[in-house]
Design a protein around this motif. Structure first.
Motif, mmCIF file in Angstrom:
data_model
loop_
_atom_site.group_PDB
_atom_site.id
_atom_site.type_symbol
_atom_site.label_atom_id
_atom_site.label_comp_id
_atom_site.label_asym_id
_atom_site.label_seq_id
_atom_site.Cartn_x
_atom_site.Cartn_y
_atom_site.Cartn_z
ATOM 1 N N LEU A 25 -6.018 15.718 2.787
ATOM 2 C CA LEU A 25 -5.761 14.338 2.390
ATOM 3 C C LEU A 25 -7.070 13.602 2.115
ATOM 4 O O LEU A 25 -7.184 12.853 1.130
ATOM 5 C CB LEU A 25 -4.981 13.608 3.488
ATOM 6 C CG LEU A 25 -3.535 14.039 3.729
ATOM 7 C CD1 LEU A 25 -2.919 13.237 4.870
ATOM 8 C CD2 LEU A 25 -2.694 13.897 2.469
ATOM 9 N N HIS A 57 -2.332 9.776 -0.569
ATOM 10 C CA HIS A 57 -1.346 9.948 0.485
ATOM 11 C C HIS A 57 -0.573 11.242 0.231
ATOM 12 O O HIS A 57 -0.531 11.748 -0.895
ATOM 13 C CB HIS A 57 -0.380 8.758 0.522
ATOM 14 C CG HIS A 57 -1.004 7.504 1.065
ATOM 15 N ND1 HIS A 57 -1.819 6.713 0.310
ATOM 16 C CD2 HIS A 57 -0.919 6.917 2.301
ATOM 17 C CE1 HIS A 57 -2.224 5.685 1.045
ATOM 18 N NE2 HIS A 57 -1.707 5.784 2.253
ATOM 19 N N SER A 60 8.912 12.187 1.254
ATOM 20 C CA SER A 60 9.007 10.798 1.715
ATOM 21 C C SER A 60 10.373 10.515 2.325
ATOM 22 O O SER A 60 10.480 9.838 3.354
ATOM 23 C CB SER A 60 8.750 9.835 0.552
ATOM 24 O OG SER A 60 7.428 9.961 0.081
ATOM 25 N N PHE A 120 0.924 13.044 9.805
ATOM 26 C CA PHE A 120 0.316 12.211 8.773
ATOM 27 C C PHE A 120 -0.151 10.854 9.291
ATOM 28 O O PHE A 120 -0.812 10.111 8.555
ATOM 29 C CB PHE A 120 1.316 11.981 7.630
ATOM 30 C CG PHE A 120 1.736 13.239 6.928
ATOM 31 C CD1 PHE A 120 0.849 13.936 6.125
ATOM 32 C CD2 PHE A 120 3.014 13.744 7.088
ATOM 33 C CE1 PHE A 120 1.231 15.107 5.486
ATOM 34 C CE2 PHE A 120 3.410 14.913 6.453
ATOM 35 C CZ PHE A 120 2.512 15.595 5.646
ATOM 36 N N HIS A 127 -3.152 9.246 7.168
ATOM 37 C CA HIS A 127 -2.878 8.099 6.304
ATOM 38 C C HIS A 127 -3.637 6.862 6.771
ATOM 39 O O HIS A 127 -4.064 6.038 5.952
ATOM 40 C CB HIS A 127 -1.378 7.818 6.273
ATOM 41 C CG HIS A 127 -0.639 8.702 5.319
ATOM 42 N ND1 HIS A 127 0.671 8.477 4.932
ATOM 43 C CD2 HIS A 127 -1.019 9.822 4.653
ATOM 44 C CE1 HIS A 127 1.051 9.419 4.084
ATOM 45 N NE2 HIS A 127 0.045 10.249 3.911
ATOM 46 N N ARG A 128 -3.825 6.738 8.108
ATOM 47 C CA ARG A 128 -4.585 5.579 8.619
ATOM 48 C C ARG A 128 -6.032 5.668 8.150
ATOM 49 O O ARG A 128 -6.647 4.635 7.821
ATOM 50 C CB ARG A 128 -4.526 5.547 10.158
ATOM 51 C CG ARG A 128 -5.139 4.277 10.756
ATOM 52 C CD ARG A 128 -4.238 3.085 10.499
ATOM 53 N NE ARG A 128 -4.853 1.832 10.891
ATOM 54 C CZ ARG A 128 -5.422 0.977 10.057
ATOM 55 N NH1 ARG A 128 -5.497 1.269 8.763
ATOM 56 N NH2 ARG A 128 -5.923 -0.167 10.477
ATOM 57 N N ASP A 134 -6.115 4.575 4.503
ATOM 58 C CA ASP A 134 -5.952 3.130 4.384
ATOM 59 C C ASP A 134 -7.182 2.380 4.866
ATOM 60 O O ASP A 134 -7.365 1.202 4.546
ATOM 61 C CB ASP A 134 -4.720 2.669 5.177
ATOM 62 C CG ASP A 134 -3.413 3.104 4.521
ATOM 63 O OD1 ASP A 134 -3.451 3.523 3.348
ATOM 64 O OD2 ASP A 134 -2.353 3.034 5.175
ATOM 65 N N THR A 154 3.694 4.728 9.734
ATOM 66 C CA THR A 154 3.533 5.964 8.964
ATOM 67 C C THR A 154 4.670 6.148 7.969
ATOM 68 O O THR A 154 4.448 6.562 6.825
ATOM 69 C CB THR A 154 3.452 7.179 9.905
ATOM 70 O OG1 THR A 154 2.455 6.955 10.898
ATOM 71 C CG2 THR A 154 3.097 8.437 9.124
ATOM 72 N N THR A 174 4.026 4.074 4.980
ATOM 73 C CA THR A 174 2.970 4.586 4.095
ATOM 74 C C THR A 174 3.536 5.577 3.086
ATOM 75 O O THR A 174 2.941 5.782 2.019
ATOM 76 C CB THR A 174 1.823 5.257 4.879
ATOM 77 O OG1 THR A 174 2.320 6.426 5.559
ATOM 78 C CG2 THR A 174 1.186 4.307 5.872
ATOM 79 N N THR A 217 4.364 3.618 -1.785
ATOM 80 C CA THR A 217 3.795 4.090 -3.056
ATOM 81 C C THR A 217 4.860 4.280 -4.140
ATOM 82 O O THR A 217 4.532 4.692 -5.253
ATOM 83 C CB THR A 217 3.037 5.415 -2.852
ATOM 84 O OG1 THR A 217 3.926 6.385 -2.294
ATOM 85 C CG2 THR A 217 1.858 5.227 -1.911
#
Length: 394
Positions: free
Chosen positions: A65, A71, A88, A200, A204-205, A208, A292, A295, A299
């Motif tokens: 990632l 993402h 997702s 994730f 993902h943090r 971001d 999470t 996130t 998108t």
């Protein structure tokens, strides 16, 4: 002091604590007590193997990632159009269902501490979680909550370990020469620590927070390993506390084995400490799961990132409404627990595909040993998930 403050506010530390506290939820506490009761000191070997696999999973996903700067769902869609949308959906459905269970945990924790019913406790906790994202710099407040409650949980559980007086020598022997082995327990622990949305959460943090690129990989690696280490410390402490209890011949309550560990080890004070640990574990999992999951959803449309905090608040509110309306989400959690076994191999498989796809990551050479780690986890999780389906647990 200034160096300590910078370290405490680092996005790398924040990501590690978010991952760890997302993993340490009501199920994490229960799993550890149940497997210790079943396997005794041999559970130490299971924990050791699962930690190694957890590190392999997190290093794979976080590195890929970070190098891509995307993402997970965006990267997946570049590998196989539509796969990111499927991923997702799986993460969001699983995160929502587990959040129902997390809120049940907050209700149980407050019931132990105050005597109020679980539905009221869950509603109060949901309001607290939503308020965190309503205030200015909500994501930073989430980070601070994860750090503070993560340290609190470890400290309180360490006290219970002291009170339980576990046979450390027996535990060390079990870690090296186990008398029993349960492969499904290994996979259950891996799924409970880095399965579903959890794998994730920290990655993902970091994205971001602007942490991305090949140059950041050494820091990303440290953050991933720190997250697993924090979760592992909590797992080991819970195991030692439970081992201290069961080695003295005291049975664990079937309906709440983790609570009986704390009570048996430290009496009424232990019971109250369990309430604090349960609430802390559950509320941090509520915020981690909501953040999470969103996130993955934000998108889908260019306007959604601007509504991120409202999406998170709505996610928590829906989880609370489901719990209060339906009550104990046991059946939902059983179904989604099996589903969770499929999410990690699918997600990890897509990430490895991206890492080795020609021209996918601008010439980045993903370590072969990490790929091997990932493939082992994928095969193992798929095997156990199929076995679970064949047993008819769905």
């Amino acid at each position: 002091m200034s160096n300590w403050k910078r370290l405490a506010s680092s996005p790398l530390i924040a990501a590690a604590f978010l991952m760890a506290t997302s993993a340490i939820g009501p199920g994490f506490l229960t799993q550890t007590a149940v497997f210790t009761d079943r396997l005794g000191a041999s559970f130490a070997f299971v924990i050791l193997i699962s930690i190694i696999l957890d590190i392999g999973v997190q290093l794979n996903i976080w590195r890929i990632l970070a190098v891509s700067g995307m993402h997970a769902q965006e990267l997946a869609n570049t590998v196989l159009p539509g796969s990111g949308t499927l991923l997702s959906a799986l993460i969001a459905i699983g995160g929502l269902a587990f959040n129902v269970g997390n809120l049940a945990g907050t209700g149980l924790g407050l019931q132990v501490l105050t005597g109020i019913d679980t539905a009221t406790g869950a509603a109060i906790s949901a309001i607290i979680a939503m308020f965190i994202f309503l205030v200015k710099n909500g994501l930073q407040k989430m980070d601070a909550l994860a750090k503070a409650l993560g340290v609190l949980m470890i400290g309180l559980t360490a006290y219970v370990v002291h009170a339980a007086d576990p046979p450390i020598g027996l535990a060390l022997q079990g870690a090296i020469m186990p008398e029993k082995m349960d492969a499904q327990a290994v996979i259950t622990l891996v799924g409970g620590t880095v399965g579903g949305y959890i794998c994730f959460a920290g990655g993902h943090r970091l994205l971001d927070s602007g942490v991305k690129g090949v140059a950041m990989l050494p820091r990303v690696d440290r953050s991933a390993v720190t997250g697993i280490t924090l979760a592992a410390v909590m797992r080991i402490l819970l195991f030692l506390a439970a081992l201290g209890v069961v080695s003295q011949g005291m049975p664990l309550a079937a309906n709440n084995p983790a609570a009986s560990v704390f009570r048996s080890a430290a009496g009424h004070l232990g019971h109250l400490l369990f309430g604090v640990v349960m609430w802390s574990a559950a509320i941090t999992s509520v915020t981690g799961s909501a953040y999470t999951s969103v996130t993955f959803l934000k998108t889908f449309h260019p306007s959604l990132p601007k509504l991120e905090k409202w999406l998170i608040i709505g996610f928590i509110a829906i989880s609370a409404i489901i719990f209060i309306s339906v009550g104990q989400p046991v059946k939902v959690l059983v179904v989604v627990g099996a589903l969770n076994g499929f999410i990690l191999p699918i997600a990890l498989g897509l990430m490895l595909w991206a890492a080795h796809g020609k021209g996918m990551l601008n010439g980045y050479a993903h370590p072969k040993w990490l790929t091997a780690f990932g493939l082992v986890v994928i095969v193992a999780l798929l095997t156990v998930s199929v076995m679970t389906l064949r047993k008819g647990l769905w």
